[in-house]
Design an enzyme around this catalytic site. Sequence first.
Site, PDB file in Angstrom:
ATOM      1  N   ASP A 111       0.849  -1.188   0.000  1.00  0.00           N
ATOM      2  CA  ASP A 111       0.000   0.000   0.000  1.00  0.00           C
ATOM      3  C   ASP A 111       0.883   1.236   0.000  1.00  0.00           C
ATOM      4  O   ASP A 111       2.026   1.193   0.462  1.00  0.00           O
ATOM      5  CB  ASP A 111      -0.911   0.005   1.235  1.00  0.00           C
ATOM      6  CG  ASP A 111      -2.031  -1.007   1.160  1.00  0.00           C
ATOM      7  OD1 ASP A 111      -2.438  -1.362   0.041  1.00  0.00           O
ATOM      8  OD2 ASP A 111      -2.518  -1.433   2.217  1.00  0.00           O
ATOM      9  N   ASP A 128      -6.866  -1.514  -4.713  1.00  0.00           N
ATOM     10  CA  ASP A 128      -7.993  -1.281  -3.801  1.00  0.00           C
ATOM     11  C   ASP A 128      -9.026  -0.355  -4.445  1.00  0.00           C
ATOM     12  O   ASP A 128     -10.233  -0.577  -4.330  1.00  0.00           O
ATOM     13  CB  ASP A 128      -7.506  -0.673  -2.488  1.00  0.00           C
ATOM     14  CG  ASP A 128      -6.557  -1.579  -1.725  1.00  0.00           C
ATOM     15  OD1 ASP A 128      -6.619  -2.809  -1.915  1.00  0.00           O
ATOM     16  OD2 ASP A 128      -5.755  -1.049  -0.929  1.00  0.00           O
TER      17      ASP A 128
END
Length: 157
Positions: A111, A128
Amino acid sequence: MKKKLVIAIYLFITIFILDQVVKYGFANLAWDVDGPYMSLKLAYNYGVAFSMFSFLEHNLKYIQLLIIVIATIYLLKNKDVFDEYYLSIALLYAGGLSNILDRFTYGGVVDYFYWHYGFEFAIFNIADVIINMAVALIIYKQIKQIREEKKQKNIKS
């Protein structure tokens, strides 16, 4: 059906490769950048959304792969579902499989988007966002279909 499958495959490949290239940059090339509102900062997520189920860290990738296999079997048996939702399915598979590959490659999902202006938000990645777009498309199509069915029902009444 064949045209939709080809479109879905191209969409999947494009998003999957783009996402993996960006994640490689953050994981291996130190692409971190600090900004006043949002920063690009490497973080590893060992769970799913908001780090839920992180206690399953080592087994989560296998559970997610099993879900993908079950979904694929379902789609093979229900081709009409794929025909209706092929774009959303391509997006879901691209984002989902990219995140699963991270678990095998890096030990966790890579991330890097970090919103920190006014409030701190969970760190997330392109995959995401793509997964959320796919879910939004499915919900939109479902709402549209329900409204159309109600309209048809009212016309017949």
